[in-house]
Design an enzyme around this catalytic site. Structure first.
Site: not given
Ligand code: CP
Ligand code: NVA
Length: 305
Positions: A101, A128, A224, A264
Site C-alpha cells: 500500500r 485499488h 468515496d 469503500c
Molecule cells: N477500503 C479500504 O481499503 O479500507 P482501509 O483503508 O481501511 O484498508
Molecule cells: N480513495 C480512498 C480510498 C480508501 C480505501 C483513499 O485513497 O484514501
C-alpha cells in the site's frame, strides 16, 4: 512465471469470474481451505494507514494456514532507507508474496518488476483493485448478475477507487456513470480504455458534472471520500468544491429506484455521505467490507499456491 495483481486493467473477464467462483466456494466452506497456504508467508508493506485491507489480508493468511508480517511506514521506509529494487529482491528471499500500500502507483510496478514473488496492490494513489473486486462480488451477490446493472459513482473521479471501477465495470457489463466536479475528472487514459472496453462489451460509460442527473436510473450509488489519503492539505478546498456531490436524502430523491448505497470505507461522515444514508437499510457498505476477506483469500490462493 509469477503473477501479480497490480491493476484491474490486467485482468480479463474470465480472470474476474474465476476469482468470484473461488470466493464463493471459500465463503461457503471456510474449513475446506484451512491449510491451502500452509507454510506460506505474506509481507504487508504499508506506507498509509489501513483497517480493512491490513486486517482482512492478515486474517486471510491465518485462516488459510499461512503467516503474515506487517511492515509499517517506519520499518522499510521505501526509497529512503533503501531502494524499492533492493527491498523487492531481499524480501523475495524470505517471503512468498507481498501486499504493498503506497502513494505513487509506480512504486507498485517497480516492486513487481524486481520481486520474484507475487506482488498485490493494496492501494496506490491511482488504483485499488482488491477493493473493486470485492465490490463487484458484493453486487453480484445482491443482484445475482452484473451485466446491465447501472452504477453511479458520485464524488472524486480522479482517485484510486474510481479508476478501478472504470477498468472493471465495462468488462463485466456494468453501465457506469461518474458524477464529479470537472477539475476532478478521472484520468483521461483510463476513461479512453474504459470506453474502448465498454464498446466491445456493449456497456455504457458516461461522465457528468451534475450528480442529480447522474443518479436518476441508478441501481447503485457509490461514493468515496473527497479527500483521499495523502491529499489532506487540500481537505478545506475540496469540501467547498464537492459540496453538491454529497450523497444525502436530497440527492436520493432524484433516484427513481430503491437504489443500494456503496462506499469503500473509511467514510468521512457528514462530508461525502450523511449518517442517515450510510446507516440506512439500503446501505451495503459492511457487506463490501466483509467480502474483502473472502476476495483476498481467493486472490492469495490464486497467486501464492
Ligand atoms: N477500503 C479500504 O481499503 O479500507 P482501509 O483503508 O481501511 O484498508
Ligand atoms: N480513495 C480512498 C480510498 C480508501 C480505501 C483513499 O485513497 O484514501
Amino acid at each position: 512465471m509469477k503473477r501479480d495483481l497490480i491493476s484491474l486493467k490486467d485482468l480479463s473477464y474470465k480472470d474476474m469470474e474465476d476469482i468470484f467462483l473461488l470466493t464463493k466456494e471459500i465463503k461457503k466452506n471456510k474449513h475446506r481451505f484451512s491449510s491451502a497456504l500452509r507454510g506460506k508467508i505474506l509481507g504487508l508493506i504499508f506506507e498509509k494507514p489501513s483497517c480493512r485491507t491490513r486486517v482482512s489480508f492478515e486474517v486471510s493468511m491465518f485462516e488459510l494456514g499461512g503467516y503474515s508480517i506487517y511492515l509499517g511506514p517506519q520499518e522499510i521506509n521505501l526509497g529512503i532507507r533503501e531502494s524499492i529494487k533492493d527491498v523487492a529482491q531481499t524480501l523475495s528471499r524470505y517471503l512468498h508474496g507481498i501486499v504493498i500500500r503506497t502513494f505513487a502507483h509506480g512504486n507498485v510496478i517497480e516492486m513487481a518488476k524486481y520481486a520474484s514473488i507475487p506482488v498485490i496492490n493494496g492501494l496506490s494513489d491511482f488504483s485499488h483493485p482488491c477493493q473493486v473486486l470485492s465490490d463487484l462480488y458484493t453486487i453480484k451477490e445482491k443482484f445475482k448478475k452484473l451485466k446491465g446493472i447501472k452504477l453511479t459513482y458520485v464524488g472524486d473521479g480522479n482517485n484510486n477507487v474510481c479508476h478501478s471501477l472504470l477498468y472493471a465495470c465495462p468488462k463485466v457489463g456494468i453501465n457506469l456513470r461518474i458524477a464529479c466536479p470537472s477539475k476532478y475528472a478521472p484520468d483521461s487514459n483510463v476513461v479512453k480504455e474504459a470506453e474502448r472496453l465498454a464498446d466491445s462489451q456493449g456497456s455504457i460509460i458516461e461522465l457528468f458534472n451534475c450528480p442529480f442527473e447522474a443518479v436518476k436510473d441508478a441501481d447503485i450509488i457509490y461514493t468515496d471520500v473527497w479527500t483521499s489519503m495523502g491529499k489532506e492539505s487540500e481537505r478545506d478546498i475540496r469540501r467547498k468544491i464537492f459540496r453538491n456531490f454529497q450523497v444525502n436524502k436530497n440527492l436520493l430523491s432524484y433516484n427513481k429506484k430503491n437504489c443500494l448505497i456503496m462506499h469503500c470505507l473509511p467514510a468521512h461522515r457528514g462530508e461525502e455521505i450523511t449518517d442517515e444514508i450510510i446507516d440506512s437499510k439500503n446501505s451495503i457498505v459492511f457487506d463490501q467490507a466483509e467480502n474483502r476477506l473472502y476476495i483476498h483469500k481467493a486472490i492469495l490462493i490464486r497467486l501464492l499456491k
